[in-house]
Motif scaffolding. Structure first.
Motif, mmCIF file in Angstrom:
data_model
loop_
_atom_site.group_PDB
_atom_site.id
_atom_site.type_symbol
_atom_site.label_atom_id
_atom_site.label_comp_id
_atom_site.label_asym_id
_atom_site.label_seq_id
_atom_site.Cartn_x
_atom_site.Cartn_y
_atom_site.Cartn_z
ATOM 1 N N TYR A 109 8.780 1.525 -9.354
ATOM 2 C CA TYR A 109 9.645 1.272 -8.410
ATOM 3 C C TYR A 109 9.132 2.065 -7.385
ATOM 4 C CZ TYR A 109 12.975 -0.465 -5.252
ATOM 5 O OH TYR A 109 13.288 -1.071 -4.286
ATOM 6 N N ILE A 110 8.804 1.357 -6.850
ATOM 7 C CA ILE A 110 8.066 2.433 -5.296
ATOM 8 C C ILE A 110 9.387 1.165 -4.127
ATOM 9 C CG2 ILE A 110 6.282 -0.266 -4.758
ATOM 10 C CD1 ILE A 110 5.077 2.018 -3.005
ATOM 11 N N GLY A 151 -1.204 -0.765 2.466
ATOM 12 C CA GLY A 151 -2.443 -0.378 0.910
ATOM 13 C C GLY A 151 -1.507 0.646 0.007
ATOM 14 N N CYS A 152 0.328 1.435 0.398
ATOM 15 C CA CYS A 152 0.788 2.087 -0.818
ATOM 16 C C CYS A 152 0.962 1.216 -1.706
ATOM 17 C CB CYS A 152 2.306 2.789 0.058
ATOM 18 S SG CYS A 152 2.914 0.903 0.461
ATOM 19 N N PHE A 153 0.774 0.644 -1.767
ATOM 20 C CA PHE A 153 1.450 -0.423 -3.273
ATOM 21 C C PHE A 153 0.125 -0.640 -3.619
ATOM 22 C CE2 PHE A 153 1.490 -3.856 -6.367
ATOM 23 C CZ PHE A 153 2.493 -3.893 -7.138
ATOM 24 N N ARG A 154 -1.212 -0.568 -3.311
ATOM 25 C CA ARG A 154 -1.987 -0.930 -4.730
ATOM 26 C C ARG A 154 -2.657 0.337 -4.966
ATOM 27 N NH1 ARG A 154 -7.515 -2.983 -3.645
ATOM 28 N NH2 ARG A 154 -8.855 -2.557 -5.902
ATOM 29 N N GLU A 155 -2.217 1.475 -3.544
ATOM 30 C CA GLU A 155 -2.438 2.560 -4.429
ATOM 31 C C GLU A 155 -1.746 3.524 -5.586
ATOM 32 O OE1 GLU A 155 -1.517 7.645 -2.257
ATOM 33 O OE2 GLU A 155 -1.627 5.361 -1.883
ATOM 34 N N PHE A 156 -0.567 2.852 -5.423
ATOM 35 C CA PHE A 156 0.278 3.385 -6.616
ATOM 36 C C PHE A 156 -0.034 2.436 -7.632
ATOM 37 C CE2 PHE A 156 5.001 2.630 -8.850
ATOM 38 C CZ PHE A 156 4.973 3.949 -9.239
ATOM 39 N N ALA A 157 -0.620 1.401 -7.697
ATOM 40 C CA ALA A 157 -0.955 0.100 -8.699
ATOM 41 C C ALA A 157 -2.284 0.935 -9.259
ATOM 42 C CB ALA A 157 -0.891 -1.010 -8.721
#
Length: 477
Positions: A109-110, A151-157
């Motif tokens: 979860y983010i 881009g934080c979601f992409r980073e976590f992904a």
């Protein structure tokens, strides 16, 4: 710390995200009719797609918002788990876990706000944007360098992809083919004579090549199967080529060299009668569909196809063992391919071949130590070697360095017309290659120090002090 994150990431099967402050920058935008708009980052969308394609991990959105823009974005990214106007996020999560038959440890979860704290306590891996509230950043497993909507979601992904790519549960040290042959550590090296397209479209040449491979005591012959209309770039179709059949367009030439159902049926029967395995490298999905008419021992994925996940998935659906080559590839691309396979099935029967895609390949570019690098990187997976050099010694060396299988292009005559003949082994060379590999395997022994009977004579003639156990031991006559 990395080991902890790696353990958490290894279990993840679903990534849930908040919307405002994560997928968007949290700003409010209004259209002419007062409709609330949202500004999304395209990189985050790529993160959704890469998780799905590489690891089979889907994304869900739980948000207190109800903007039509969120709905459209979810549709664009094929996100079916979309929960709007969420007042009780933990309750929604619990319903999802029950319905999807998942555990909290399998959820990432983010989020960025205090209303995310309760749901974060229920999941296995958590993250926040760089600009999340301080109390949130203090609680999560990972704080992104990127801000919300940037881009934080992409980073976590990508973090999840990287961490899962380094954890492989594939443990097939020895793989048994459908005919009982075994490939892996402790087994005789599986030697493949790749006919490829060196048959030049001739069944007569094909049969001769099979006969020579059998005479050399190779374990298998391999071919290549393409759909020319898919594999040949459109701009190359009408380029004229001089061929054994006269001057013709490149697309017609590629059609001429492709075997169809009648030819492969003949090959199938001919190989079965000769007692040699056969299989193919498939270059496109329709070619896999075509080859499923035959009960081959495995599929090969050419180096050029290592990033073709649609093709890989179609091969995996057949359940047949997959041998993939790693030429022209980075380590990250290799990891991504194996992560995709691992997500499909952790114990899928898989082989990995070190290779350098140069024809012929110079000795200084063979990089045979990569065999051991791959072996250490992916323990449990049989590692082999697909060579395109002109000599034999380096392929034998690959076996001594741990290759459980080897593949070399094979031809009747290296001077024949065609692109692969120059980097191929001729019949006498294949016989020497098989002989030398078997000699190396025998010579490797078991690693236990012993005194052989053949050494007793020299010992009694040459050694100054002989151990009591050998003084009375009779010599072999």
């Amino acid at each position: 710390m990395k080991n902890i994150l790696q353990e958490k990431a290894s279990r993840i099967k679903l990534l849930i995200t908040d919307c405002d402050g994560v997928l968007t920058d949290g700003g409010v935008y209004y259209g002419e009719e007062g409709e609330q708009l949202k500004k999304f980052n395209i990189q985050d969308g790529m993160g959704v797609e890469r998780l799905r394609k590489l690891l089979g991990i889907e994304t869900a959105i739980i948000t207190g918002e109800a903007s039509p823009s969120v709905v459209k974005r979810a549709q664009k990214l094929q996100i079916t788990e979309l929960h709007l106007l969420a007042k009780n996020k933990p309750a929604i999560l619990k319903e999802m876990l029950s319905r999807l038959q998942l555990t909290g440890e399998e959820i990432a979860y983010i989020g960025d706000d205090y209303n995310d704290l309760e749901i974060m306590k229920l999941v296995g891996f958590t993250a926040s944007p760089a600009n999340a509230l301080p109390g949130i950043k203090a609680q999560v497993d990972y704080v992104c360098e990127s801000k919300g909507g940037e881009g934080c979601f992409r980073e976590f992904a990508e973090l999840i992809i990287d961490l899962k790519s380094e954890v492989f549960e594939l443990a097939n040290e020895v793989i048994t083919l459908n005919n009982g042959r075994k490939i892996g550590k402790g087994e005789s090296c599986y030697i493949i004579a790749e006919i490829g397209i060196n048959h030049n479209g001739s069944l007569e040449i094909t049969k001769k090549l099979i006969d020579e491979a059998v005479a050399a005591k190779a374990d298998a012959v391999k071919f290549q199967k393409r759909t020319p209309e898919i594999c040949v770039p459109k701009d190359q179709w009408e380029v004229m080529r001089d061929t054994p059949w006269g001057r013709m367009s490149y697309i017609d030439y590629k059609r001429k060299t492709e075997f169809g159902i009648a030819e492969y049926a003949t090959i199938d029967q001919y190989c079965k009668k000769a007692g040699i395995d056969w299989f193919v490298s498939t270059w496109d999905v329709p070619s896999v569909d075509f080859m499923e008419q035959f009960d081959t021992v495995m599929y090969k994925l050419a180096s050029a196809s290592l990033t073709d996940f649609e093709l890989i998935e179609r091969i995996l659906e057949t359940g047949r063992p997959l041998m993939l080559s790693t030429g022209m590839s980075t380590m990250k691309e290799i990891e991504n391919a194996l992560a995709f396979i691992n997500a499909f099935s952790p114990d899928y029967p898989l082989f990995v071949a070190h290779s350098t895609s140069a024809y012929p390949c110079k000795p200084e570019e063979l990089n045979l130590k990569m065999i051991q690098t791959l072996e250490n990187k992916f323990p449990g997976i049989p590692i082999g070697y697909s060579g395109h050099e002109t000599g034999l010694a380096t392929t034998v060396a690959a076996v001594s360095m741990g290759a459980t299988f080897v593949e070399r292009h094979f031809t009747l005559d290296r001077a024949m017309w065609g692109s692969d003949h120059a980097a191929s082994v001729e019949p006498q060379g294949l016989q020497r290659l098989v002989r030398d590999i078997r000699d190396v395997e025998i010579a490797a022994g078991d690693g236990v120090k012993k005194v052989y009977e053949s050494e007793l004579g020299p010992m009694k003639r040459l050694r100054v002090n002989i151990s009591d156990e050998y003084k009375t031991k009779p010599l072999i006559s």
